[in-house]
Scaffold this motif. Structure first.
Motif, PDB file in Angstrom:
ATOM      1  N   ILE A 207       0.790  -1.160  -0.045  1.00 54.46           N
ATOM      2  CA  ILE A 207       0.021  -0.091  -0.071  1.00 54.46           C
ATOM      3  C   ILE A 207       0.909   1.190  -0.123  1.00 54.46           C
ATOM      4  O   ILE A 207       0.591   2.094  -0.905  1.00 54.46           O
ATOM      5  CB  ILE A 207      -0.835  -0.083   1.160  1.00 54.46           C
ATOM      6  N   ALA A 208       2.058   1.246   0.859  1.00 56.31           N
ATOM      7  CA  ALA A 208       2.715   2.424   1.138  1.00 56.31           C
ATOM      8  C   ALA A 208       3.630   2.835  -0.659  1.00 56.31           C
ATOM      9  O   ALA A 208       3.671   3.902  -0.831  1.00 56.31           O
ATOM     10  CB  ALA A 208       3.729   2.397   2.194  1.00 56.31           C
ATOM     11  N   ALA A 209       4.121   1.753  -1.045  1.00 54.82           N
ATOM     12  CA  ALA A 209       4.868   1.918  -2.261  1.00 54.82           C
ATOM     13  C   ALA A 209       3.699   2.242  -3.534  1.00 54.82           C
ATOM     14  O   ALA A 209       4.016   2.929  -4.358  1.00 54.82           O
ATOM     15  CB  ALA A 209       5.173   0.429  -2.784  1.00 54.82           C
ATOM     16  N   ALA A 210       2.542   2.048  -3.529  1.00 57.76           N
ATOM     17  CA  ALA A 210       1.778   2.318  -4.417  1.00 57.76           C
ATOM     18  C   ALA A 210       0.993   3.237  -4.383  1.00 57.76           C
ATOM     19  O   ALA A 210       0.578   4.314  -5.264  1.00 57.76           O
ATOM     20  CB  ALA A 210       0.411   1.238  -4.761  1.00 57.76           C
ATOM     21  N   MET A 211       0.759   3.716  -3.223  1.00 56.99           N
ATOM     22  CA  MET A 211      -0.159   5.366  -3.092  1.00 56.99           C
ATOM     23  C   MET A 211       0.165   6.397  -3.676  1.00 56.99           C
ATOM     24  O   MET A 211      -0.460   7.223  -4.281  1.00 56.99           O
ATOM     25  CB  MET A 211      -0.388   5.559  -1.406  1.00 56.99           C
ATOM     26  N   PRO A 212       1.826   6.708  -3.876  1.00 61.03           N
ATOM     27  CA  PRO A 212       1.967   7.834  -4.583  1.00 61.03           C
ATOM     28  C   PRO A 212       1.774   7.835  -6.084  1.00 61.03           C
ATOM     29  O   PRO A 212       1.798   8.729  -6.783  1.00 61.03           O
ATOM     30  CB  PRO A 212       3.581   7.790  -4.504  1.00 61.03           C
ATOM     31  N   MET A 213       1.577   6.518  -6.605  1.00 62.55           N
ATOM     32  CA  MET A 213       1.202   6.373  -7.942  1.00 62.55           C
ATOM     33  C   MET A 213      -0.317   6.331  -8.047  1.00 62.55           C
ATOM     34  O   MET A 213      -0.676   6.303  -9.440  1.00 62.55           O
ATOM     35  CB  MET A 213       1.799   5.030  -8.528  1.00 62.55           C
ATOM     36  N   LEU A 214      -1.184   6.541  -7.191  1.00 61.43           N
ATOM     37  CA  LEU A 214      -2.708   6.424  -7.413  1.00 61.43           C
ATOM     38  C   LEU A 214      -3.207   7.842  -7.366  1.00 61.43           C
ATOM     39  O   LEU A 214      -2.659   8.899  -6.621  1.00 61.43           O
ATOM     40  CB  LEU A 214      -3.414   5.672  -6.273  1.00 61.43           C
ATOM     41  N   THR A 215      -4.078   8.091  -8.194  1.00 61.44           N
ATOM     42  CA  THR A 215      -4.778   9.396  -8.109  1.00 61.44           C
ATOM     43  C   THR A 215      -5.531   9.893  -6.843  1.00 61.44           C
ATOM     44  O   THR A 215      -5.902  10.772  -6.464  1.00 61.44           O
ATOM     45  CB  THR A 215      -5.811   9.671  -9.415  1.00 61.44           C
ATOM     46  N   GLY A 216      -6.135   8.832  -6.134  1.00 58.80           N
ATOM     47  CA  GLY A 216      -6.993   8.889  -5.075  1.00 58.80           C
ATOM     48  C   GLY A 216      -8.499   8.567  -5.209  1.00 58.80           C
ATOM     49  O   GLY A 216      -9.523   8.466  -4.526  1.00 58.80           O
ATOM     50  N   GLU A 217      -8.855   8.356  -6.704  1.00 58.19           N
ATOM     51  CA  GLU A 217     -10.019   7.920  -7.283  1.00 58.19           C
ATOM     52  C   GLU A 217     -10.079   6.260  -6.921  1.00 58.19           C
ATOM     53  O   GLU A 217      -9.317   5.505  -7.342  1.00 58.19           O
ATOM     54  CB  GLU A 217     -10.190   8.044  -8.605  1.00 58.19           C
ATOM     55  N   PHE A 218     -11.124   5.948  -6.002  1.00 62.48           N
ATOM     56  CA  PHE A 218     -11.059   4.775  -5.421  1.00 62.48           C
ATOM     57  C   PHE A 218     -12.441   4.182  -5.041  1.00 62.48           C
ATOM     58  O   PHE A 218     -13.296   5.156  -4.529  1.00 62.48           O
ATOM     59  CB  PHE A 218     -10.157   4.437  -4.218  1.00 62.48           C
ATOM     60  N   SER A 219     -12.945   3.219  -5.771  1.00 62.02           N
ATOM     61  CA  SER A 219     -14.367   2.666  -5.467  1.00 62.02           C
ATOM     62  C   SER A 219     -14.224   1.225  -4.827  1.00 62.02           C
ATOM     63  O   SER A 219     -13.467   0.552  -5.172  1.00 62.02           O
ATOM     64  CB  SER A 219     -15.377   2.771  -6.373  1.00 62.02           C
ATOM     65  N   SER A 220     -15.454   1.072  -3.843  1.00 61.48           N
ATOM     66  CA  SER A 220     -15.287  -0.536  -3.454  1.00 61.48           C
ATOM     67  C   SER A 220     -16.751  -0.718  -3.169  1.00 61.48           C
ATOM     68  O   SER A 220     -17.428  -0.037  -2.721  1.00 61.48           O
ATOM     69  CB  SER A 220     -14.597  -0.478  -1.880  1.00 61.48           C
ATOM     70  N   GLN A 221     -17.018  -2.203  -3.447  1.00 60.45           N
ATOM     71  CA  GLN A 221     -18.179  -2.581  -3.156  1.00 60.45           C
ATOM     72  C   GLN A 221     -18.032  -4.021  -2.385  1.00 60.45           C
ATOM     73  O   GLN A 221     -17.054  -4.724  -2.838  1.00 60.45           O
ATOM     74  CB  GLN A 221     -19.034  -2.892  -4.251  1.00 60.45           C
ATOM     75  N   ASP A 222     -18.830  -4.232  -1.334  1.00 64.85           N
ATOM     76  CA  ASP A 222     -18.707  -5.287  -0.797  1.00 64.85           C
ATOM     77  C   ASP A 222     -20.021  -6.178  -0.766  1.00 64.85           C
ATOM     78  O   ASP A 222     -20.852  -5.539  -0.736  1.00 64.85           O
ATOM     79  CB  ASP A 222     -18.123  -5.346   0.602  1.00 64.85           C
ATOM     80  N   TYR A 223     -19.969  -7.398  -0.724  1.00 65.69           N
ATOM     81  CA  TYR A 223     -21.028  -8.397  -0.811  1.00 65.69           C
ATOM     82  C   TYR A 223     -20.783  -9.615  -0.129  1.00 65.69           C
ATOM     83  O   TYR A 223     -19.614 -10.164   0.264  1.00 65.69           O
ATOM     84  CB  TYR A 223     -21.136  -8.478  -2.326  1.00 65.69           C
ATOM     85  N   THR A 224     -21.969 -10.325   0.308  1.00 62.72           N
ATOM     86  CA  THR A 224     -21.752 -11.628   0.670  1.00 62.72           C
ATOM     87  C   THR A 224     -21.777 -12.779  -0.303  1.00 62.72           C
ATOM     88  O   THR A 224     -22.662 -12.616  -1.346  1.00 62.72           O
ATOM     89  CB  THR A 224     -22.988 -11.846   1.779  1.00 62.72           C
ATOM     90  N   VAL A 225     -21.095 -13.466  -0.105  1.00 60.98           N
ATOM     91  CA  VAL A 225     -20.796 -14.596  -1.395  1.00 60.98           C
ATOM     92  C   VAL A 225     -21.826 -15.707  -0.869  1.00 60.98           C
ATOM     93  O   VAL A 225     -21.828 -16.157   0.075  1.00 60.98           O
ATOM     94  CB  VAL A 225     -19.442 -15.360  -1.386  1.00 60.98           C
ATOM     95  N   VAL A 226     -22.554 -16.030  -1.830  1.00 63.51           N
ATOM     96  CA  VAL A 226     -23.413 -17.174  -1.653  1.00 63.51           C
ATOM     97  C   VAL A 226     -23.088 -18.400  -2.308  1.00 63.51           C
ATOM     98  O   VAL A 226     -23.821 -19.418  -2.411  1.00 63.51           O
ATOM     99  CB  VAL A 226     -24.958 -16.848  -1.999  1.00 63.51           C
ATOM    100  N   GLY A 227     -21.926 -18.317  -3.376  1.00 59.14           N
ATOM    101  CA  GLY A 227     -21.811 -19.572  -4.121  1.00 59.14           C
ATOM    102  C   GLY A 227     -20.826 -19.139  -5.346  1.00 59.14           C
ATOM    103  O   GLY A 227     -20.819 -17.919  -5.628  1.00 59.14           O
ATOM    104  N   GLY A 228     -20.654 -20.032  -5.933  1.00 60.61           N
ATOM    105  CA  GLY A 228     -20.275 -20.081  -7.434  1.00 60.61           C
ATOM    106  C   GLY A 228     -18.698 -20.787  -7.693  1.00 60.61           C
ATOM    107  O   GLY A 228     -18.401 -21.569  -6.882  1.00 60.61           O
ATOM    108  N   LEU A 229     -18.231 -20.800  -8.643  1.00 61.53           N
ATOM    109  CA  LEU A 229     -17.107 -21.571  -9.048  1.00 61.53           C
ATOM    110  C   LEU A 229     -15.938 -20.902  -8.797  1.00 61.53           C
ATOM    111  O   LEU A 229     -15.723 -19.716  -8.948  1.00 61.53           O
ATOM    112  CB  LEU A 229     -17.319 -21.561 -10.875  1.00 61.53           C
ATOM    113  N   GLY A 230     -15.003 -21.730  -7.958  1.00 60.89           N
ATOM    114  CA  GLY A 230     -13.627 -21.256  -7.523  1.00 60.89           C
ATOM    115  C   GLY A 230     -13.774 -20.902  -6.220  1.00 60.89           C
ATOM    116  O   GLY A 230     -13.003 -20.388  -5.710  1.00 60.89           O
ATOM    117  N   VAL A 231     -14.998 -20.941  -5.507  1.00 57.91           N
ATOM    118  CA  VAL A 231     -15.141 -20.540  -4.125  1.00 57.91           C
ATOM    119  C   VAL A 231     -15.391 -21.429  -3.297  1.00 57.91           C
ATOM    120  O   VAL A 231     -16.357 -22.220  -3.442  1.00 57.91           O
ATOM    121  CB  VAL A 231     -16.321 -19.144  -4.157  1.00 57.91           C
TER     122      VAL A 231
END
Length: 99
Positions: A75-99
Protein backbone atom coordinates in the motif's frame (compact mmCIF):
# COMPACT_ATOMS: atom_id res chain seq x y z
CA UNK A 1 -19.85 -16.02 6.29
CA UNK A 2 -17.71 -15.47 3.18
CA UNK A 3 -17.31 -11.90 1.92
CA UNK A 4 -16.28 -10.46 -1.41
CA UNK A 5 -14.92 -7.07 -2.37
CA UNK A 6 -14.80 -5.42 -5.78
CA UNK A 7 -12.36 -2.54 -5.91
CA UNK A 8 -11.43 -0.09 -8.64
CA UNK A 9 -8.60 2.42 -8.44
CA UNK A 10 -7.13 4.97 -10.80
CA UNK A 11 -3.41 5.47 -11.26
CA UNK A 12 -1.48 8.46 -12.47
CA UNK A 13 -0.79 8.24 -16.23
CA UNK A 14 1.95 5.74 -17.03
CA UNK A 15 1.87 4.15 -13.56
CA UNK A 16 -0.74 1.41 -14.00
CA UNK A 17 1.65 -1.46 -14.80
CA UNK A 18 3.91 -0.61 -11.87
CA UNK A 19 0.95 -0.54 -9.46
CA UNK A 20 -0.24 -3.90 -10.84
CA UNK A 21 3.23 -5.36 -10.11
CA UNK A 22 3.06 -4.01 -6.57
CA UNK A 23 -0.44 -5.41 -5.99
CA UNK A 24 0.65 -8.83 -7.23
CA UNK A 25 3.90 -8.82 -5.25
CA UNK A 26 2.14 -8.67 -1.88
CA UNK A 27 0.09 -11.85 -2.24
CA UNK A 28 2.33 -14.38 -0.47
CA UNK A 29 0.59 -14.29 2.91
CA UNK A 30 -2.96 -13.73 1.70
CA UNK A 31 -4.09 -17.36 1.65
CA UNK A 32 -2.86 -17.90 5.21
CA UNK A 33 -4.65 -14.67 6.18
CA UNK A 34 -8.00 -16.04 4.97
CA UNK A 35 -8.10 -14.93 1.32
CA UNK A 36 -9.90 -17.36 -0.97
CA UNK A 37 -9.61 -15.34 -4.19
CA UNK A 38 -7.46 -12.36 -5.23
CA UNK A 39 -7.61 -11.25 -8.86
CA UNK A 40 -6.05 -8.10 -10.34
CA UNK A 41 -7.32 -6.94 -13.73
CA UNK A 42 -6.99 -4.06 -16.17
CA UNK A 43 -9.12 -2.72 -19.00
CA UNK A 44 -7.47 -2.78 -22.43
CA UNK A 45 -9.18 0.50 -23.37
CA UNK A 46 -8.41 2.39 -20.13
CA UNK A 47 -4.75 2.77 -19.21
CA UNK A 48 -5.26 4.14 -15.68
CA UNK A 49 -7.86 1.87 -14.03
CA UNK A 50 -7.10 -1.27 -12.03
CA UNK A 51 -9.79 -3.60 -10.71
CA UNK A 52 -9.25 -6.01 -7.84
CA UNK A 53 -11.67 -8.80 -6.91
CA UNK A 54 -11.24 -10.42 -3.52
CA UNK A 55 -13.07 -13.13 -1.59
CA UNK A 56 -12.31 -13.60 2.11
CA UNK A 57 -13.39 -16.04 4.80
CA UNK A 58 -14.83 -13.04 6.69
CA UNK A 59 -14.70 -9.25 6.88
CA UNK A 60 -12.48 -9.69 9.94
CA UNK A 61 -9.97 -11.74 7.93
CA UNK A 62 -9.82 -8.96 5.33
CA UNK A 63 -9.35 -6.29 8.00
CA UNK A 64 -6.56 -8.32 9.62
CA UNK A 65 -4.82 -8.72 6.25
CA UNK A 66 -4.49 -4.95 5.99
CA UNK A 67 -2.22 -5.08 9.05
CA UNK A 68 0.21 -7.60 7.51
CA UNK A 69 3.69 -6.12 6.93
CA UNK A 70 3.71 -7.12 3.23
CA UNK A 71 0.26 -5.59 2.70
CA UNK A 72 1.24 -2.36 4.43
CA UNK A 73 4.43 -2.18 2.35
CA UNK A 74 2.52 -2.71 -0.90
CA UNK A 75 0.00 0.00 0.00
CA UNK A 76 2.78 2.44 0.91
CA UNK A 77 4.62 1.76 -2.35
CA UNK A 78 1.50 2.13 -4.52
CA UNK A 79 -0.08 5.20 -2.89
CA UNK A 80 2.12 7.85 -4.58
CA UNK A 81 1.16 6.38 -7.98
CA UNK A 82 -2.60 6.53 -7.35
CA UNK A 83 -4.88 9.51 -7.99
CA UNK A 84 -7.08 8.92 -4.95
CA UNK A 85 -10.06 7.88 -7.08
CA UNK A 86 -11.10 4.62 -5.50
CA UNK A 87 -14.36 2.71 -5.31
CA UNK A 88 -15.21 -0.41 -3.37
CA UNK A 89 -18.24 -2.65 -3.12
CA UNK A 90 -18.57 -5.48 -0.67
CA UNK A 91 -21.00 -8.37 -0.81
CA UNK A 92 -21.84 -11.68 0.83
CA UNK A 93 -20.75 -14.64 -1.28
CA UNK A 94 -23.52 -17.20 -1.72
CA UNK A 95 -21.68 -19.56 -4.07
CA UNK A 96 -20.06 -19.93 -7.45
CA UNK A 97 -17.20 -21.55 -9.29
CA UNK A 98 -13.82 -21.28 -7.60
CA UNK A 99 -15.10 -20.31 -4.17
Amino acid sequence: MTYGFLNAMKTRPGQRDEVVKILLSGTDGLREAGCLLYVVGVDDTDDVTIRVSEVWRSKEHHAASLRLPETRAAIAAAMPMLTGEFSSQDYTVVGGLGV
